[in-house]
Design a protein around this motif. Structure first.
Motif, PDB file in Angstrom:
ATOM      1  N   LEU A   1     -54.653  39.465  61.968  1.00 21.67           N
ATOM      2  CA  LEU A   1     -54.274  40.109  60.695  1.00 21.67           C
ATOM      3  C   LEU A   1     -53.767  39.017  59.770  1.00 21.67           C
ATOM      4  N   SER A   2     -54.580  38.670  58.765  1.00 21.98           N
ATOM      5  CA  SER A   2     -54.248  37.522  57.929  1.00 21.98           C
ATOM      6  C   SER A   2     -53.884  37.906  56.512  1.00 21.98           C
ATOM      7  N   TRP A   3     -52.779  37.386  56.043  1.00 23.43           N
ATOM      8  CA  TRP A   3     -52.405  37.471  54.636  1.00 23.43           C
ATOM      9  C   TRP A   3     -53.450  36.727  53.805  1.00 23.43           C
ATOM     10  N   ALA A   4     -53.661  37.148  52.562  1.00 19.99           N
ATOM     11  CA  ALA A   4     -54.527  36.420  51.635  1.00 19.99           C
ATOM     12  C   ALA A   4     -53.882  36.445  50.262  1.00 19.99           C
ATOM     13  N   TYR A   5     -54.316  35.545  49.429  1.00 19.99           N
ATOM     14  CA  TYR A   5     -53.783  35.507  48.063  1.00 19.99           C
ATOM     15  C   TYR A   5     -54.401  36.625  47.217  1.00 19.99           C
ATOM     16  N   HIS A   6     -53.639  37.094  46.251  1.00 20.85           N
ATOM     17  CA  HIS A   6     -54.108  38.077  45.263  1.00 20.85           C
ATOM     18  C   HIS A   6     -53.208  37.893  44.048  1.00 20.85           C
ATOM     19  N   PRO A   7     -53.727  38.045  42.838  1.00 18.42           N
ATOM     20  CA  PRO A   7     -52.863  37.821  41.667  1.00 18.42           C
ATOM     21  C   PRO A   7     -51.660  38.763  41.554  1.00 18.42           C
TER      22      PRO A   7
ATOM     23  N   VAL B   1     -61.279  35.444  45.969  1.00 19.01           N
ATOM     24  CA  VAL B   1     -59.837  35.243  45.921  1.00 19.01           C
ATOM     25  C   VAL B   1     -59.293  35.564  47.317  1.00 19.01           C
ATOM     26  N   GLU B   2     -59.463  36.822  47.756  1.00 16.70           N
ATOM     27  CA  GLU B   2     -59.038  37.174  49.111  1.00 16.70           C
ATOM     28  C   GLU B   2     -60.022  36.627  50.155  1.00 16.70           C
TER      29      GLU B   2
END
Lengths: 328, 328, 328
Positions: free
Chosen positions: B169-175, B295-296
């Protein structure tokens, strides 16, 4: 069922004969008892619902009512451009809708028509004029006939024959000037059924004179009575039914700042347990909802033993299904 | 079907017994295989859907799911006035809705309740308290149980028994700072089914400690494992399932400007083909959608051979139909 | 029914073979005559309707059409974020919708896509590319195929075989620059059916050259004729069908202030009874609605003996039901 109700509009209960109302209430009771018996009557049929103003109870009870009858209700947030100022005439809108839907239901409050009393009602009637399918008033600035039908159905369920029962229709405080449709309709239906009606409000909150005339005519025909008072304790004394509702002053209709000055003087007009103790032991407390808690009435009353507000709300579903079955 | 699920609310999968979840997944698979077999079960039944926040997938899958089962779903854009600040109490709203509908489903994000973590969940629970029909959580600020059910159904379809499979379960960037409901729910369901779970996020993006406690308890009971890391390459290494999702930092909950300063440091946290090449050859890439492309995750991943995102979205339909059939 | 239409998109009638259109019109007539015969064909089926722009007729006719066929239409106010600028790609939106719904219908006007002519049409085509269910154009910036089908159905009902009948498509004044979809579509369908077509507009209001090319090709194949003129009296002379519609100038597309300067010069282009008296005695007056009364045409024309506008609107329902039955 009475075939002569097919195609009829429902703008106000006052324009329906007493036996047509009786027929509606009989059918509503049967629908409530045996919903499954009516599950296919509207197969392929559509009700177009036009909401110029948002709604919870009215929308849910009509939409789910149509579903339970096997039909469908289209939810449309109506555009105030439709009532003459915009790109389409009511004649064109109503004429086309009548080609698609099997009935049209409309909610339109005074703010949509510029706070000219009776103007929202006029819009509903213009739709009815051009649409050759039944038009149902889901509350305009003068009437809320489906609420009135649910109210009298609830009174019968809880108190038996309304004739001779004491019905108190009491004004209450609310921070905003609300329409008169519900008190008008409650007054008309209670006088129609021979109740001993007390209309309680502070000075300045008189109802429309045309409504009062109809109410007095109803009393003459039904054998009930009607008194108007501003004496709170006297009014509650011995009541069988307490119907609480806030409404704005017609004297300052469309002039909220002046109206507010008058209204705030009566901000203590809250129905509370002390007042309810003046009524009959088995009296019922009614409100059309939504209710501003501890403003129009206290939690103690709303959640107390007299309160029948959720049953009253539920009966909206049953009476509306009955109306739809009779007129469609 | 298990009759003891009738009337149950679904707020989070964590509060449903494992065998109730198993029953749901079994029924969901059968519904997916033989939709026609269930085409009349909800004749005349209505689901009231309250959306405090807009939605595509959730709305379509619930509304069409009800239709496929022969029933109807009412789509209501909910009014934030309903949650205590406005003219109607939750008690009154929920009590009346339960008189009309056969179930109530609610979506409410943290922005509606003033960014106090857990407050949206509290609103859902208050609806459930007063409504005596089942209440289904369509995503609050803590949980998204229907997504979790669709996720575990998809994992089973693609990878067989989840037990012992490596779930990343990986965090990802988002604005924008997104809610934690999806990662919370993915963590709870994956640990529940005995998976070897790696939670990957940058420092400062820890999940709620209560959720972590539940996850560790799940691991103990299910025989899986749970590790938390910020080492990206290690985390991807040998994964069977890669679940990518962005969420906001709880440290700066409701403080978007401060939160942004922390988050932008990790704007390169995008799942790409290089990272996917570290996983098992037959690994699957999951995301609840909508996904911010490149992005994600990169287009190469989203449209690549590992991606099962549309199957995952489709399974929302099937699990929700199963849930509705079990609780209604 | 023709099985080869299953799965087909309807973006413009121009891309449907003439015999496919004939099949649609035949089925539409039968649906109009015997609606009950088709009351169960869409049991459990759902149409997803995406409205980037609001609508009365289109929404009601599709939603009620699906209901009458036993199915359901989901009304979604579409988010302009869906078309590339926001959080979700058209690919993802369309792919997921195709997992839930049985068909997708889209309305999208030029304002949503920044007034670049053809761009709204491109969005509809991109949905069609990714959705593996039929996509129906409910009006983009180039085409309104369901209106065209309703129009030719109405002409046949009122005037018999269209071949050789004089069809006048006349520009009219309107305060706002309206899309070209309706005139484009009316031109394409009338030339397709061998009518003698006169396109009447002031200088500066020429239609798209690609549309004109198609129209001339249609004339060659159908044996009709096409002339373009700005001479109003000549154009009305002897017409069998008068089709009035306003549209904006393509010369100033997306530049409303400059466009207005050109348009206001022709504010007297109103269809009136004097002009109608130049047409055949039994000519018909058509308009897709909504119509700006006494601007596009006078009340005398709209409510007069030539007017078939409500029948034309009603036929939307029947042709759309036919299209849905053929492609789903």
């Amino acid at each position: 069922m009475r075939s002569d109700l097919k195609g009829r509009d429902l703008i106000t209960t006052q324009e329906w004969e007493l036996d047509a109302i009786e027929e509606t209430l009989r059918l509503a009771s049967d629908v409530k008892r045996r919903p499954q018996a009516y599950s296919d009557v509207f197969k392929g049929k559509s009700l177009i619902m036009l909401f110029f103003n948002p709604s919870t109870r009215t929308r849910l009870s009509f939409e789910i009512g149509m579903t339970q009858l096997g039909g469908h209700a289209v939810y449309m947030e109506a555009d105030s451009g439709w009532i003459g100022k915009g790109s389409e005439s009511i004649k064109d809108t109503a004429s086309v809708m009548a080609r698609y839907g099997d009935a049209i239901a409309i909610r339109i409050f005074p703010n949509v028509t510029g706070w000219r009393y009776g103007e929202s009602n006029r819009v509903v009637r213009e739709f009815a004029l051009w649409a050759d399918v039944p038009v149902i008033n889901m509350e305009c600035d003068m009437f809320h006939p489906c609420q009135a039908l649910a109210d009298i159905m609830t009174i019968r369920e809880k108190k038996g024959d309304p004739k001779g029962k004491k019905f108190l229709l009491s004004w209450a405080y609310h921070p905003n000037p609300l329409p008169c449709s519900v008190p008008n309709s409650a007054l008309l239906i209670s006088t129609r059924f021979g109740m001993d009606v007390t209309l309680l409000h502070p000075e300045g909150f008189e109802l429309d004179e045309q409504i009062m005339k109809w109410a007095r005519k109803n009393v003459e025909e039904s054998g009930g009575s009607l008194q108007v008072t501003s004496n709170v304790e006297e009014a509650y004394d011995g009541a069988d039914v307490v119907y609480v509702k806030s409404w704005g002053s017609l004297k300052y209709y469309g002039n909220p700042q002046e109206e507010k000055k008058l209204r705030v003087k009566f901000r203590n007009w809250t129905c509370n347990e002390e007042l309810m103790s003046l009524t009959k032991k088995d009296s019922i407390f009614m409100h059309c909802l939504p209710i501003r808690r501890n403003v129009e009435a206290t939690d103690g009353v709303i959640d107390g033993p007299h309160s029948v507000i959720y049953d009253e709300a539920e009966n909206r579903l049953h009476v509306q299904k009955a109306v739809l079955m009779l007129v469609l």
